[in-house]
Design an enzyme around this catalytic site. Structure first.
Site, mmCIF file in Angstrom:
data_model
loop_
_atom_site.group_PDB
_atom_site.id
_atom_site.type_symbol
_atom_site.label_atom_id
_atom_site.label_comp_id
_atom_site.label_asym_id
_atom_site.label_seq_id
_atom_site.Cartn_x
_atom_site.Cartn_y
_atom_site.Cartn_z
ATOM 1 C CD GLN A 84 3.324 5.799 2.502
ATOM 2 O OE1 GLN A 84 2.332 5.307 1.983
ATOM 3 N NE2 GLN A 84 4.261 5.066 3.080
ATOM 4 C CG HIS A 133 -1.023 1.386 6.913
ATOM 5 N ND1 HIS A 133 -0.149 0.865 7.853
ATOM 6 C CD2 HIS A 133 -0.293 2.252 6.167
ATOM 7 C CE1 HIS A 133 1.050 1.428 7.676
ATOM 8 N NE2 HIS A 133 0.992 2.254 6.661
ATOM 9 C CD GLU A 134 -1.347 2.588 2.397
ATOM 10 O OE1 GLU A 134 -0.857 3.722 2.327
ATOM 11 O OE2 GLU A 134 -0.701 1.606 2.798
ATOM 12 C CG HIS A 140 0.004 6.862 5.155
ATOM 13 N ND1 HIS A 140 1.085 7.416 5.790
ATOM 14 C CD2 HIS A 140 0.307 5.546 4.989
ATOM 15 C CE1 HIS A 140 2.006 6.477 5.997
ATOM 16 N NE2 HIS A 140 1.557 5.325 5.520
ATOM 17 N N GLY A 178 0.830 -1.200 0.000
ATOM 18 C CA GLY A 178 0.000 0.000 0.000
ATOM 19 C C GLY A 178 0.861 1.245 0.000
ATOM 20 C CB CYS A 213 4.866 2.342 7.417
ATOM 21 S SG CYS A 213 4.442 3.812 6.472
ATOM 22 C CG LEU A 214 6.527 1.013 1.382
ATOM 23 C CD1 LEU A 214 5.975 1.362 0.010
ATOM 24 C CD2 LEU A 214 7.652 -0.015 1.270
HETATM 25 ZN ZN LIG Z 1 2.401 3.447 5.619
#
Ligand SMILES: [Zn+2]
Length: 186
Positions: free
Chosen positions: A50, A146-147, A150, A45, A104-105
């Site tokens: 991000q 989660h997204e 963000h 995701g 998380c990236l």
């Molecule tokens: Zn994340």
């Protein structure tokens, strides 16, 4: 085009995104670039902040083999991956909750358990600008939550236990400092 990632400590990750007024070719191109970036990072995701963008837009890619229950049955057989979710709004989170490790990236190498509703309903526009209203469960529902977090400036580490947060404090501080160093004018 692959975008560089923005990491923990970057203020854009704490900003609330702006709804997309119209799904134009430009938005479709951004969606495609986000999918390319997601794949190149081997992620499941990715949300616009991000990659340093302010649109309310995220992409999700949960491979079929991960979209299963304990017996191996598909949980969301109709969910076509990758998904593009524009202006997503979560409604009707289930009372049933599930706990699972998340990463998380933008927060590399840190994983912690997060408890979230197991099933959600989400209203969004897809890549073609078509309005959708669907239910998802399991990992797909988790990634969408989660997204969408963000898109509201919320990170998964905001939702972990107090004890775990204390345990991770040093590593998070270091990561934040590394990010801030990168931003300092030379
Ligand atoms: Zn994340």
């Amino acid at each position: 085009m692959k975008y560089p990632l923005h990491y923990y400590g970057d203020p854009i990750l704490r900003e609330k995104t702006v709804p997309v007024a119209e799904v134009t070719d430009e938005i479709r191109a951004l969606s495609d670039d986000m999918i390319e970036t997601l794949h190149s990072e081997n992620g499941i995701g990715l949300a616009a902040p991000q990659i340093g963008r302010r649109e309310s837009l995220c992409v999700v890619y949960v491979p079929g083999e991960y979209d299963v229950d304990e017996e191996g049955h598909r949980l969301n057989p109709d969910a076509a991956m990758p998904m593009v979710l524009i202006n997503p709004e979560i409604t009707e989170p289930s009372d049933i909750q599930a706990a699972r490790d998340e990463g998380c990236l933008s927060i590399p190498d840190i994983y912690a358990e997060v408890v979230r509703p197991y099933e959600i309903r989400v209203r969004y526009l897809d890549r073609e600008g078509v309005s959708r209203d669907e239910r998802y469960r399991g990992l797909v529902a988790r990634v969408i939550q989660h997204e969408v977090d963000h898109l509201n400036g919320i990170l998964f580490i905001d939702r972990i236990s107090h004890v775990k947060k204390i345990a991770l404090r040093g590593r998070l501080k270091r990561l934040r400092r590394e990010t801030e160093e990168r931003f300092k004018p030379a």
